[in-house]
Design an enzyme around this catalytic site. Structure first.
Site, PDB file in Angstrom:
ATOM      1  N   HIS A  60       0.822  -1.214   0.000  1.00 49.10           N
ATOM      2  CA  HIS A  60       0.000   0.000   0.000  1.00 49.10           C
ATOM      3  C   HIS A  60       0.859   1.268   0.000  1.00 49.10           C
ATOM      4  O   HIS A  60       0.380   2.342   0.348  1.00 49.10           O
ATOM      5  CB  HIS A  60      -0.909   0.028   1.234  1.00 49.10           C
ATOM      6  CG  HIS A  60      -1.740  -1.197   1.401  1.00 49.10           C
ATOM      7  ND1 HIS A  60      -2.613  -1.623   0.433  1.00 49.10           N
ATOM      8  CD2 HIS A  60      -1.818  -2.093   2.410  1.00 49.10           C
ATOM      9  CE1 HIS A  60      -3.208  -2.737   0.851  1.00 49.10           C
ATOM     10  NE2 HIS A  60      -2.735  -3.051   2.038  1.00 49.10           N
ATOM     11  N   ASP A 113      -5.487  -7.455  11.016  1.00 46.63           N
ATOM     12  CA  ASP A 113      -4.821  -6.294  11.623  1.00 46.63           C
ATOM     13  C   ASP A 113      -5.362  -6.032  13.021  1.00 46.63           C
ATOM     14  O   ASP A 113      -4.602  -5.806  13.967  1.00 46.63           O
ATOM     15  CB  ASP A 113      -5.035  -5.032  10.760  1.00 46.63           C
ATOM     16  CG  ASP A 113      -4.361  -5.145   9.404  1.00 46.63           C
ATOM     17  OD1 ASP A 113      -4.737  -6.050   8.644  1.00 46.63           O
ATOM     18  OD2 ASP A 113      -3.465  -4.331   9.110  1.00 46.63           O
ATOM     19  N   HIS A 223      -7.267  -4.511  -1.102  1.00 42.60           N
ATOM     20  CA  HIS A 223      -6.623  -5.799  -1.351  1.00 42.60           C
ATOM     21  C   HIS A 223      -7.343  -6.528  -2.465  1.00 42.60           C
ATOM     22  O   HIS A 223      -7.292  -7.744  -2.563  1.00 42.60           O
ATOM     23  CB  HIS A 223      -6.643  -6.678  -0.110  1.00 42.60           C
ATOM     24  CG  HIS A 223      -6.195  -5.978   1.120  1.00 42.60           C
ATOM     25  ND1 HIS A 223      -7.068  -5.356   1.972  1.00 42.60           N
ATOM     26  CD2 HIS A 223      -4.961  -5.778   1.622  1.00 42.60           C
ATOM     27  CE1 HIS A 223      -6.388  -4.800   2.959  1.00 42.60           C
ATOM     28  NE2 HIS A 223      -5.115  -5.046   2.774  1.00 42.60           N
TER      29      HIS A 223
END
Lengths: 337, 206
Positions: A60, A113, A223
């Site tokens: 990213h 995450d 993603h």
């Protein structure tokens, strides 16, 4: 579909070799712990300052390692491409940037995450007694049924939040105040993205999803998660409306509101097209009576080489604009310093 | 029955996950991000490396260390979920004799850890859809006087049924949930790896 065409040596080494490159390119600003895959602000920890840590899967860039430096993050933990980093990394970063004022974890809302940062915060508190607060960004309006999914994803607002909250931490504000500000930014920001092409994770070697020549995916995640709908390719003017309308109606942003407007590239779209998109977005906002206080255009939260863009709006009062304007000196964002 | 049996379990599970890595990744590429096989393989190979270097006095210490290794090496959501499972399993075994009853308590503690970490409900199309029926089957077998191996065999069979039952479900947790209805028709990778780990337990713990 042909083979993978990338500037790499070995797919297994992409993340560590890119981190070595960051260390080599920015020795004045960054210090990189290659073993733990952590990018540190060179002068961290700063006495009396709340430590700001973020992190996530790689792919990213410039987020998050490119946002480490004065006025933004103190450390960023890099995971494998599109895979969350692990608690050991976050714990090491947390201990290293804690100067006694506590640490804020900035976490994008993805299952992996969130879980890894949660474990890290528990372990850091038990281990070293470091005070850790967390803020989870979840600004992606493309996820409609958030009750029956993992919830809205953290996307563009994360960039604006790291800048604004970084400025507040730089002023020496206490942890709770910094965390409250972070939540306020997240609550006032919304985003929506679209893709013209897929992207290829180096370890996978083939595109994450297939998109025909004449198709686009509206509401895509960073993603390659699917969006709201797959549509025939349309002119930029129509695409701008498909992104701006659901964002504006969600908060909602109203006539007379002032915003920071952010047109972000997914990694494979030239700035020429991003500025063209920004023009469309600005016209739509103008027609809705929404004032653009500040703007940002460029590739800041990307999805490897995916072509496409996202639009983020953040309702901004004088305080947020002042913090936005404060000096920042990172590889990815720099002004006033 | 002692710590050696648990060492055998973890080694056997690592072998099974390695053999099935491509299969798990294929399942994950349909509804996730195509890394479950690689992540589990990397994590359990690290556990094997740890077993080669360390010897343990008790199953509790062994399982806790395996849990920490998985948390450190797997990443994604599976790392915290499986890591927490083994950490809590090990913690529950501290100071206990290894019997079908105490191991049952350990399994329950591990799965409660999975629940606390991931907050799944039955039918969300997650690994919990394999764990929950496995625990029920294990408890019923032990209550009926079965020995450990038989109870774990029943648990593995129930997990496999739970795994198969995830196919028509619409995912409500994790990255697959963003697919909505499009996630139906695919077998859940997490329920699949859970079943492999329990099948391995049935082969090695008795």
């Amino acid at each position: 579909m042909g083979g993978m065409k990338k500037l790499i040596n070995d797919p297994a080494d992409v993340v560590s070799e890119a981190l070595q490159g960051m260390a080599a390119a920015h020795p004045d600003r960054l210090r990189v712990d290659l073993e733990n895959r952590i990018v540190y602000r060179k002068d961290a920890p700063r006495p009396g300052k709340v430590g700001l840590i973020s992190g996530g899967g790689s792919g990213h860039e410039p987020m998050h390692g490119g946002f480490v430096g004065l006025g933004m993050l103190d450390a960023a933990c890099a995971g494998e491409v599109f895979t969350s980093p692990v608690p050991d990394q976050m714990m090491a970063a947390t201990k290293a940037v804690d100067a006694g004022a506590g640490v804020l974890h900035i976490v994008k809302n993805y299952t992996g995450d969130v879980m890894n940062f949660e474990m890290a915060a528990e372990l850091a508190a038990a281990d070293a007694g470091t005070e850790v607060l967390s803020v989870v960004t979840n600004d992606d309006v493309a996820v409609q049924d958030s009750l029956y999914t993992a919830g809205r994803r953290g996307v563009g607002v994360t960039v604006l939040l790291e800048k604004i909250v970084g400025a507040a931490a730089e002023e020496g504000r206490p942890l709770q105040e910094v965390a409250d500000l972070a939540r306020r930014v997240n609550d006032n920001g919304r985003s929506m993205g679209m893709a013209l092409t897929s992207c290829t994770v180096p370890a996978a070697g083939k595109p994450t999803f297939e998109l025909a020549e004449n198709e686009m995916e509206v509401g895509i995640g960073i993603h390659g998660e699917p969006g709201r709908q797959r549509l025939p390719l349309a002119p930029a003017r129509e695409i701008a409306a498909m992104l701006v309308d659901p964002v504006v109606s969600d908060l909602p942003y109203q006539q007379g509101d002032s915003v920071i407007a952010f047109v972000n590239g997914m990694g494979g779209t030239p700035l020429l097209e991003l500025y063209l998109m920004y023009h469309e977005v600005a016209q739509l906002l103008d027609r809705a009576g929404i004032t653009v206080a500040r703007s940002l255009v460029g590739n800041y939260i990307t999805s490897l080489e995916m072509a496409g863009c996202s639009v983020t709006l953040l309702k901004a009062d004088d305080e947020l604009v002042r913090l936005w304007d404060a000096p920042v000196n990172t590889p990815g964002l720099r002004w006033g310093a | 029955m002692g710590v050696d049996s648990f060492v055998s379990w973890l080694r056997d599970a690592a072998g099974s996950l390695h053999e099935n890595a491509a299969y798990l990744t294929e399942l994950d590429s349909a509804i996730g991000d195509a890394d479950h096989g690689a992540n589990m393989d990397r994590g359990f190979q690290a556990v094997v490396g740890m077993l080669d270097e360390t010897s343990f006095g008790g199953a509790d210490e062994l399982l806790k260390k395996a849990g920490m290794t998985l948390v450190s090496k797997v990443g994604g959501a599976s790392g915290p979920l499986y890591g927490t499972f083994f950490l809590r399993f090990g913690t529950a075994l501290a100071g206990a004799d290894l019997t079908p009853e105490t191991i049952g308590k350990g399994l329950h503690a591990g799965v409660e850890g999975v629940l606390a970490r991931g907050k799944p409900e039955l039918g969300d199309k997650t690994m919990y859809d394999a764990w929950a029926p496995a625990l029920d089957a294990y408890d019923a077998a032990v209550a009926g006087g079965s020995d450990l191996g038989t109870a774990l065999g029943a648990a593995a069979e129930a997990a496999a049924k739970g795994r198969d039952a995830t196919i028509p479900l619409v995912a409500r947790k994790g990255r697959a949930s963003y697919l909505g209805e499009r996630s139906a028709g695919h077998q859940d990778p997490g329920a699949t790896s859970t079943t492999l780990i329990l099948e391995s337990a049935a082969r090695t713990l008795s």
